[in-house]
Design an enzyme around this catalytic site. Structure first.
Site, PDB file in Angstrom:
ATOM      1  N   SER A  95       0.860  -1.201   0.000  1.00 52.87           N
ATOM      2  CA  SER A  95       0.000   0.000   0.000  1.00 52.87           C
ATOM      3  C   SER A  95       0.880   1.229   0.000  1.00 52.87           C
ATOM      4  O   SER A  95       2.056   1.150   0.345  1.00 52.87           O
ATOM      5  CB  SER A  95      -0.859   0.015   1.270  1.00 52.87           C
ATOM      6  N   ASP A  96       0.312   2.354  -0.369  1.00 51.03           N
ATOM      7  CA  ASP A  96       1.044   3.580  -0.125  1.00 51.03           C
ATOM      8  C   ASP A  96       0.969   3.862   1.377  1.00 51.03           C
ATOM      9  O   ASP A  96       0.254   3.200   2.129  1.00 51.03           O
ATOM     10  CB  ASP A  96       0.465   4.746  -0.965  1.00 51.03           C
TER      11      ASP A  96
END
Ligand code: GLC
Length: 719
Positions: free
Chosen positions: A267-268
């Site tokens: 994920s960011d």
């Protein structure tokens, strides 16, 4: 390290197939240890150290320097139960220590080989200090210059963006991740992050499935399917109602089921935790469930998987098979990187990998190729090296931070060659080089204008270096205006009023609406943030040691009110024209300030002999296009020959032109070259009303140009 006397366990035997080693290791892992592999943290605090010893961390980012990565890795390998090495990630965006031009500058080279080389050098430097994984390339197509992250990508076009994405991934990953000079790539931000409403970072994205698949997905597909990127990063933004980090359609249906992606998704930064802000999760546990079930394998800095996944598995809300799937992907990559065999840095290699002569030369060459000559009225440029005196003016003329751009990794401002230093070094010893800052890059003070004007008045030429500070673009750096910040435009006007010829050098991370300069200043050079050798490159262009050959990968608007403005637009029912009742503005022209693909040279190129041959129809269909380009000017130069295509009539309205081929060639004066393109059937195809990729019968127009507006040859063919 999990050894219990006798033979090593299978997962520690390099001769065993990776799949068997992963199976063996998975069998040995507790649920907490499995979830640990899905957790990434930034830095290496005491709390992180404790988690690492418990086998509950899979990756660290922002741990830099051989000593620091080594210390953390030793704890993971020698003090945890199974000794699973950490994978170290870092934003190695356009260089590690040898900093190259920003990606938008590298895209301006229109030379995939240059991008591949820059990425390969960055990988070797980063790997030498224990980095295994870069969060790059950013492959987000962007058509809104207000968005600060436009600096980090390859501009507005999916065809050019795909070519640059492929080159960057191949550069980072080389032929085999077992090679100690390679690092695993991470095309980001999956997906359509560049379409944020209002050009405001992290903002909502709502695009049609057709636009998603024809504009925003292609660079990811090329990076992942064609170039074999080992990871990808899920974006912050909401995508058509569902955040990209919880979007099963994009993360599983497209990425896994359609493309067959075998790597892992990170994920960011806390994008999993932010699902609560998005309003699709009420608690961390719900956020974890949404993300992991949608297809996010690793939680970057959210600590959400760490705190919630085990209970979700025990409650049956998340299947342990799902966890195993994610952990299998992560362990497979660690084994492909040979982290179990080679967990530590080789100090000998680390000591001599950074900023070698060859690497610095490559950074200079890339910077030269990235330069885009926007205007050169009366051939003011190049100027003679023995010019009597030159005044270098502007807030960025001697700035050593801006050339590093917004993601400068281990770049050191002390290593930067500023424009002033470059001019002094390249001018003849007899040339008097004067300097005046003139103003700051932001703020309203004009106190130093008079000094700048006087300095210019003493010289035969004024080089005015203006633009943005490095942190005015990049993440969370959006601007509602595209003008030169502060009073810089007035500084240019003030210097211009002295009557001394002005060369304006732009140092910026986005297109700027420099309408006044475009009208009044005779020569304008777009230098972007050009890396640690940018000062030399700019001086080489000004003094003619380098004939600029770069082209814009992004449209320059006249005014922010025109945004979005891009070359591959639709024709509409009332295309812009001087007629009143057509698609245009009352208070500004409808045309861009500088178009996509624009860039001048010190020489001239003539195009002739266009031939188009439809070789075959159908899926294996091919259209061959050839033409001749001749350098009819007085010096060697590079030209980027661009091929645009238009499907004149189709069941879905097609853009007035789309880039479907480009080649950067170097020609000596008088040299002629045949340039050939082979259009595949896919290049002619589009998504019809049933969302199928089709090529419909009809007429296609081929346009060959020196820019998207400067079309030199055109002809049609029938399908
Ligand atoms: C940031 C950025 C992403 C970067 C990551 C790690 O928030 O969005 O591009 O790779 O965090 O630094």
């Amino acid at each position: 390290m999990g050894r219990s006397g006798g033979r090593k366990p299978i997962y520690l035997r390099p001769t065993q197939p990776i799949e068997k080693r992963v199976d063996d290791l998975l069998r040995r892992m507790t649920l907490e240890e499995k979830i640990g592999q899905m957790c990434q943290y930034s830095g290496f605090s005491e709390a992180h150290e404790a988690l690492v010893k418990q086998g509950r961390v899979g990756s660290l980012l922002n741990v830099t320097g051989a000593k620091n990565t080594e210390r953390a890795q030793k704890i993971a390998v020698e003090q945890s139960r199974l000794g699973i090495p950490l994978i170290f990630g870092l934003d190695v965006i356009h260089g590690y220590s040898t900093i190259f031009p920003i990606p938008l500058g590298l895209a301006s080279t229109w030379n995939p080989e240059t991008v591949r080389k820059a990425s390969s050098i960055a990988a070797a430097e980063a790997a030498s200090e224990g980095i295994h994984w870069t969060f790059a390339p950013m492959v987000d197509i962007a058509r809104d210059p207000r968005w600060g992250r436009i600096a980090e990508g390859a501009g507005e076009d999916p065809y050019l963006g795909s070519a640059m994405a492929q080159a960057a991934v191949e550069g980072f990953q080389g032929r085999d991740l077992a090679d100690p000079d390679t690092i695993v790539a991470c095309p980001k931000h999956y997906v359509a992050y560049g379409a944020a409403e209002g050009g405001r970072d992290y903002n909502t994205v709502d695009v049609s499935e057709r636009v998603l698949r024809e504009v925003y997905l292609p660079p990811f597909k090329v990076a992942i399917v064609k170039a074999g990127a080992g990871t990808t990063m899920s974006a912050f933004n909401e995508l058509n109602g569902v955040p990209a980090s919880a979007n099963r359609h994009s993360l599983t249906e497209i990425l896994r089921e359609e493309w067959g992606f075998k790597g892992f998704v990170v994920s960011d930064w806390n994008a999993v935790g932010e699902l609560i802000n998005h309003g699709i999760a009420g608690t961390s546990a719900e956020a974890a469930k949404e993300a992991v079930n949608a297809g996010v394998d690793m939680d970057m800095c959210g600590n959400v998987y760490q705190t919630s996944l085990a209970q979700l598995v025990r409650d049956g809300a998340v299947l342990e098979e799902k966890i195993d799937e994610s952990v299998r992907r992560i362990l497979t990559l660690k084994l492909r990187l040979r982290l179990f065999e080679r967990p530590y840095v080789d100090p000998e290699r680390a000591s001599k990998a950074l900023q070698t002569k060859e690497k610095l030369e490559a950074a200079l060459q890339a910077a030269r190729e990235s330069m885009v000559l926007l205007k050169n009225e009366g051939s003011l440029l190049p100027v003679k090296k023995d010019i009597e005196s030159v005044a270098v003016i502007g807030p960025l003329a001697d700035d050593r931070n801006a050339p590093l751009g917004s993601w400068s990794c281990r770049g050191n401002p002390e290593d930067v060659v500023t424009v002033l230093e470059g001019i002094k070094s390249r001018a003849s010893p007899r040339t008097k080089v004067l300097y005046a800052k003139g103003c700051e890059s932001e703020g309203n003070s004009k106190e130093e204008f008079e000094n700048a004007a006087e300095t210019a008045g003493e010289a035969g030429l004024a080089i005015v270096v203006v633009g943005e500070k490095a942190d005015m673009s990049g993440e969370a750096a959006c601007r509602a205006s595209l003008n030169l910040p502060g009073v810089q435009e007035e500084l240019v006007e003030t210097v211009h009023e002295t009557g001394v010829p002005v060369v304006e050098v732009l140092m910026n991370g986005r297109p700027l609406s420099i309408s006044w300069s475009a009208e009044h200043v005779p020569a304008i050079l777009e230098a972007w943030f050009s890396g640690i050798r940018g000062g030399f490159a700019i001086a080489d262009v000004i003094f003619g040691d380098c004939n600029p050959g770069g082209k814009l990968p992004i449209t320059f608007p006249r005014a922010v009110g025109q945004v979005p403005i891009y070359y591959s637009h639709k024709n509409t029912g009332r295309p812009p024209s001087p007629e009143r009742w057509t698609s245009k503005y009352l208070d500004a022209p409808w045309t861009p300030l500088f178009p996509f693909g624009h860039g001048l040279s010190y020489t001239q190129f003539e195009y002739s002999d266009l031939h188009i041959t439809l070789k075959r129809r159908g899926k294996a269909g091919k259209v061959e296009v050839s033409l001749t380009v001749e350098n009819i000017g007085g010096c060697q130069g590079d030209e980027v020959v661009q091929l645009y295509l238009r499907d004149l009539v189709a069941s879905i309205g097609r853009p007035v032109k789309e880039l479907k081929g480009f080649k950067r060639i170097t020609l000596k004066p008088g040299e002629r070259r045949t340039v050939s393109f082979a259009l595949a059937w896919q290049d002619l195809s589009f998504l019809n009303r049933e969302m199928q990729w089709v090529v419909e019968p009809g007429t296609f127009r081929v346009m060959i140009g020196s820019s998207s507006e400067d079309i030199r040859l055109s002809d049609s063919f029938e399908v």
